[in-house]
Design a protein around this motif. Structure first.
Motif, PDB file in Angstrom:
ATOM      1  N   GLU A   9       0.872  -1.183   0.000  1.00  0.00           N
ATOM      2  CA  GLU A   9       0.000   0.000   0.000  1.00  0.00           C
ATOM      3  C   GLU A   9       0.900   1.220   0.000  1.00  0.00           C
ATOM      4  OE1 GLU A   9      -3.289   0.643   0.098  1.00  0.00           O
ATOM      5  OE2 GLU A   9      -4.226  -1.306   0.364  1.00  0.00           O
ATOM      6  N   TYR A 107       5.989  -0.172   3.959  1.00  0.00           N
ATOM      7  CA  TYR A 107       4.699   0.381   4.396  1.00  0.00           C
ATOM      8  C   TYR A 107       4.955   1.632   5.216  1.00  0.00           C
ATOM      9  CZ  TYR A 107      -0.132   0.354   6.142  1.00  0.00           C
ATOM     10  OH  TYR A 107      -1.427   0.682   6.418  1.00  0.00           O
ATOM     11  N   GLN A 313      -5.922  -8.205   1.637  1.00  0.00           N
ATOM     12  CA  GLN A 313      -4.927  -7.217   1.197  1.00  0.00           C
ATOM     13  C   GLN A 313      -4.978  -5.939   2.023  1.00  0.00           C
ATOM     14  OE1 GLN A 313      -2.549  -6.757  -1.020  1.00  0.00           O
ATOM     15  NE2 GLN A 313      -2.476  -4.523  -1.113  1.00  0.00           N
ATOM     16  N   SER A 314      -6.183  -5.478   2.350  1.00  0.00           N
ATOM     17  CA  SER A 314      -6.339  -4.206   3.063  1.00  0.00           C
ATOM     18  C   SER A 314      -7.618  -4.240   3.877  1.00  0.00           C
ATOM     19  CB  SER A 314      -6.369  -3.051   2.051  1.00  0.00           C
ATOM     20  OG  SER A 314      -6.567  -1.816   2.696  1.00  0.00           O
ATOM     21  N   VAL A 368      -5.434  -4.006  -5.772  1.00  0.00           N
ATOM     22  CA  VAL A 368      -4.081  -3.691  -5.298  1.00  0.00           C
ATOM     23  C   VAL A 368      -4.084  -2.631  -4.204  1.00  0.00           C
ATOM     24  CG1 VAL A 368      -2.965  -4.340  -7.455  1.00  0.00           C
ATOM     25  CG2 VAL A 368      -3.711  -1.975  -7.136  1.00  0.00           C
ATOM     26  N   SER A 369      -5.160  -1.850  -4.112  1.00  0.00           N
ATOM     27  CA  SER A 369      -5.212  -0.798  -3.095  1.00  0.00           C
ATOM     28  C   SER A 369      -6.660  -0.440  -2.805  1.00  0.00           C
ATOM     29  CB  SER A 369      -4.443   0.434  -3.573  1.00  0.00           C
ATOM     30  OG  SER A 369      -4.395   1.425  -2.566  1.00  0.00           O
ATOM     31  N   THR A 371      -9.058   2.461  -0.260  1.00  0.00           N
ATOM     32  CA  THR A 371      -9.088   3.605   0.642  1.00  0.00           C
ATOM     33  C   THR A 371     -10.541   3.954   0.931  1.00  0.00           C
ATOM     34  OG1 THR A 371      -8.287   5.874   0.975  1.00  0.00           O
ATOM     35  CG2 THR A 371      -9.015   5.311  -1.226  1.00  0.00           C
ATOM     36  N   THR A 381     -11.742   1.351  -4.485  1.00  0.00           N
ATOM     37  CA  THR A 381     -10.820   0.246  -4.732  1.00  0.00           C
ATOM     38  C   THR A 381     -10.217   0.414  -6.120  1.00  0.00           C
ATOM     39  OG1 THR A 381     -12.557  -1.147  -5.678  1.00  0.00           O
ATOM     40  CG2 THR A 381     -12.178  -1.332  -3.302  1.00  0.00           C
ATOM     41  N   SER A 384      -4.746  -3.139 -10.934  1.00  0.00           N
ATOM     42  CA  SER A 384      -3.574  -2.635 -11.656  1.00  0.00           C
ATOM     43  C   SER A 384      -3.883  -2.204 -13.087  1.00  0.00           C
ATOM     44  CB  SER A 384      -2.482  -3.705 -11.670  1.00  0.00           C
ATOM     45  OG  SER A 384      -2.956  -4.879 -12.300  1.00  0.00           O
ATOM     46  N   HIS A 419      -0.963   1.727  -9.107  1.00  0.00           N
ATOM     47  CA  HIS A 419      -0.211   1.002  -8.078  1.00  0.00           C
ATOM     48  C   HIS A 419      -0.703   1.312  -6.667  1.00  0.00           C
ATOM     49  CE1 HIS A 419       2.847  -0.104 -11.112  1.00  0.00           C
ATOM     50  NE2 HIS A 419       2.560   1.080 -11.607  1.00  0.00           N
ATOM     51  N   GLY A 420      -1.542   2.334  -6.507  1.00  0.00           N
ATOM     52  CA  GLY A 420      -2.046   2.661  -5.175  1.00  0.00           C
ATOM     53  C   GLY A 420      -2.942   3.879  -5.230  1.00  0.00           C
ATOM     54  N   ALA A 422      -5.285   6.805  -2.530  1.00  0.00           N
ATOM     55  CA  ALA A 422      -5.575   7.324  -1.188  1.00  0.00           C
ATOM     56  C   ALA A 422      -6.518   8.503  -1.341  1.00  0.00           C
ATOM     57  CB  ALA A 422      -4.296   7.749  -0.474  1.00  0.00           C
TER      58      ALA A 422
END
Length: 761
Positions: A9, A107, A313-314, A368-369, A371, A381, A384, A419-420, A422
């Motif tokens: 993350e 992280y 994953q999260s 993959v990520s 928030t 969400t 990739s 890749h991420g 937020a």
């Protein structure tokens, strides 16, 4: 980004509007500012970095000599199951030798606001070679390493003989490979997360109890244990560590960690949500002593128990209000492969109700990520392939359902890989790490990692949220004010609906927050009216070069020599730009007011003067309100004829000097203070010439000999030192607290800027 993103993350957005990006060499920190001194419409970002340590991290599993002998023994073992497992495990061999070095960060996690010495967020960073450190941004642009928790925890385990309790039976010697692995896995961090700030009771020497703020940091280890660190606030370093307790989770192959915090009938409950790489998710109770109003679960609660090999994953925990049950509830969402697992926790008279399910059909690739916007519960969400999903929870009679829609980043940025992600604290922006995607079926030769910012709210939504805010702090809502700033700079006027709504708020409640919001709008409007400079501000002026050269030439030189020297000097400044002197002269001529433009320029100048007058009026109102607060503190904490370092008589006279200022509260307060002072004035004196410093200006003090000292905007004392603090937007200055200051003055000096709510450095 200067280096590629690393970790699972890589993006995190703090409550004080800083975005941390884990990369292969450092953590890039991007701080968003709502700059009131710039007329540019672009987002203003200050960029700093936390570099990765140069030396590799070696976990403490025993005495150095014994560890070196064991490593040599395992590396040369005739048993391939031992030698190969040892040589290929990067936890045992962080330096790698022939393997590539374990550089970069795995992280990063931000603490809540109010944890460092400046009242801002701390940054916990976990490197690829398992070093867990805490950093603070104390000197504005410099990050300071405060403590290495991996080293501290290793020392604690070494002193305890690598046993979690005294009753535990002694283990095998370090020469046993299984014991060697166990000692490493019990101190190899996987994830770490901060709790909310809680209040503990501290007993003084005179047996009085005082409330002290503290924060918890939970660290999940490879063997399933969780270390819960308790830090006293403000966190200054190793000396601020209060305690460390280790919990056995019983989860094999743990992958992710999150705090579960729930408020029910003014009682705060807390626990730790742990997810496994095999699929299960459960909440563990966390028992704490001496924490006011804190409760936890009696036993662990399993949210998902199937070992379905879908790794977690999260995990995000979102506090919400249930409109049908008329009570608060807690929504837990977890990314498991391409699906989102959700669980609604609700405390009723019957006990803890748990509803759970999965949201499917979101992504064709694993998530993959993930928030979440904690203000309205919206979850984002991404996979990739550049697809982002927005999930909006909608309550039903029994539980809830999700409405989801696709956000195609390819329509905004073209073909990209993500890749991420937020989301900003107030939900105005979504930060996304992207690289180039496939073009004509081919992968890019080089990858350029970029952080993109996408707006999620309109200007009208941001303005409405600022007006109805329960936070009442502009600094904590920078992402919203940035949207308002962009709109005013673009349209060059404040929208009528916003101006009217703000005036109504000021009339109805008179909170200083709305006055600060009005000051912010006026300052941005003033910047939008300013004419942009014709040349870049940092570029040197060539006219100065002409004057310097002509002055430096001798009296006997001819006019042709002077012209030749001028042209040489101009070409030395910019060899690619010929005829620059003529361009400068032309721009200088254009900047003069033309006779035909006089009619249009005079109204603009009048408008600027009018806005400037409004800004000064609002600043004066905010100054008076803060002066009243300072005088209230003086009245509460002083005895009769007591000399404080605050220029009390000067502040009183300054407030009473304006005949048009009618405030009964201020007059009554000043009357009580003057009665206490008993005709004493206690003036300030200049440290250079010992003359009296009169209080005639709120910003500076000037003695009779012309010595000028800036005034502290928090206490109105003159800053008679070479070192002082400034607020984040350079609005005002403040002095540093001194050891002889009483507690109430130190408390005043901890406050934010009275004009923009920014912290002071």
């Amino acid at each position: 980004l200067q280096h590629g993103a690393s970790g699972l993350e890589p993006l995190a957005w703090s409550e004080d509007h800083r975005v941390s990006v884990s990369t292969a060499r450092s953590i890039a920190v991007l701080e968003q500012l709502s700059d009131v001194h710039s007329g540019a419409q672009d987002m203003v970002i200050h960029r700093t970095a936390v570099p990765a340590p140069a030396a590799a991290c070696r976990l403490k599993v025993g005495p150095k000599k014994e560890v070196a002998e064991c490593k040599e023994k395992f590396a040369n073992s005739v048993d391939p199951s031992v030698s190969q497992a040892f040589m290929l495990d990067r936890v045992f061999n962080p330096e790698g030798k022939s393997l590539p070095p374990m550089r970069g960060f795995k992280y990063s996690s931000w603490s809540p606001l109010g944890c460092d010495a400046n009242g801002r967020c701390l940054l916990a960073a976990l490197t690829m070679d398992n070093r867990l450190t805490i950093h603070a941004n104390l000197n504005r642009l410099q990050w300071v390493h405060l403590v290495d928790l991996t080293e501290v925890y290793g020392e604690r385990l070494y002193e305890a003989g690598y046993r979690l309790s005294k009753v535990e039976t002694p283990r095998a010697e370090l020469g046993d490979f299984a014991e060697f692995q166990r000692r490493h896995s019990m101190q190899t961090p996987v994830r770490m997360e901060w709790s909310a700030i809680c209040t503990t009771q501290q007993v003084k020497h005179n047996n009085e109890c005082r409330d002290v703020g503290s924060v918890l940091l939970a660290v999940l280890f490879e063997n399933g244990n969780i270390a819960v660190w308790q830090f006293q606030l403000p966190f200054l370093g190793k000396e601020s560590i209060t305690s460390c307790n280790t919990i056995e989770s019983g989860i094999s192959s743990p992958s992710v960690l999150s705090w579960w915090e729930y408020e029910h009938n003014n009682r705060k409950m807390s626990g730790l949500i742990v997810g496994s790489a095999f699929g299960p998710v459960k909440i563990l109770p966390v028992n704490l002593k001496a924490v006011k109003g804190y409760f936890t679960l009696r036993q662990p609660v399993v949210l998902w128990q199937e070992m379905d090999q879908l790794p977690v994953q999260s995990i995000k925990c979102i506090p919400l209000y249930h409109p049908y049950q008329k009570c608060s509830c807690s929504l837990v969402v977890a990314a498991r492969g391409p699906y989102v697992f959700w669980c609604l926790l609700l405390i009723s008279k019957a006990g803890l109700n748990v509803h759970n399910s999965h949201v499917t059909g979101l992504h064709s690739l694993p998530i993959v990520s993930m928030t979440a916007d904690k203000q309205n519960g919206t979850v984002y969400t991404c996979s990739s392939d550049g697809k982002v999903r927005q999930l909006i929870p909608i309550f039903t009679d029994v539980a809830l359902k999700f409405e989801h829609q696709l956000i195609k980043l390819s329509e905004v940025f073209g073909s990209v890989r993500t890749h991420g992600i937020a989301v900003s604290p107030c939900g105005a922006y979504l930060a996304v790490i992207t690289t180039e995607g496939m073009t004509n079926g081919l992968h890019p030769v080089n990858k350029n990692y970029q952080v993109q910012f996408v707006t999620l709210k309109t200007f009208e939504e941001a303005a409405a949220q600022l007006l109805e805010s329960s936070v009442q702090n502009l600094f904590r809502q920078v992402d919203l004010t940035d949207l308002v700033r962009w709109k005013i700079l673009k349209d060059k006027h404040i929208p009528q609906f916003l101006q009217e709504a703000l005036d109504k708020k000021i009339e109805s409640c008179g909170s200083t927050y709305f006055w600060r919001f009005k000051l912010f709008l006026l300052r941005i409007l003033y910047q939008s009216m300013q004419k942009a400079p014709s040349e870049v501000m940092w570029r040197p002026s060539h006219e100065d070069a002409k004057i310097l050269i002509s002055d430096s030439l001798g009296m006997g030189s001819t006019e042709d020599d002077q012209d030749e020297g001028t042209s040489k000097q101009a070409s030395k400044h910019n060899p690619c730009d010929t005829g620059k002197a003529m361009d400068v002269d032309d721009t200088a001529d254009d900047s003069l007011p033309q006779s035909g433009d006089m009619g249009g320029r005079e109204p603009m100048e009048e408008k600027l003067l009018e806005i400037q007058a409004q800004i000064e009026a609002v600043e004066m109102h905010l100054t008076r309100e803060h002066m009243k607060r300072v005088l209230g503190e003086v009245y509460l904490h002083t005895w009769i004829t007591e000399n404080t370092s605050i220029p009390t008589r000067g502040v009183c006279d300054f407030l009473m000097s304006d005949e048009g200022y009618e405030d009964r509260t201020a007059r009554v307060l000043i009357g009580h203070i003057l009665k206490k002072m008993n005709k004493q004035t206690f003036p300030e004196h200049c440290s250079l010439c010992k003359e009296i410093l009169p209080f005639t200006d709120r910003k500076q003090a000037v003695c009779s000999n012309g010595h000028i000292w800036l005034r502290c905007f928090l206490t109105y004392q003159s800053c008679q030192s070479l070192v002082y603090r400034r607020c984040l937007l350079h609005d005002s200055i403040a002095r540093h607290p001194t050891p002889e200051d009483p507690e109430w003055i130190k408390r005043l000096l901890q406050g934010p800027c009275t004009f923009c709510d920014s912290p002071v450095f």
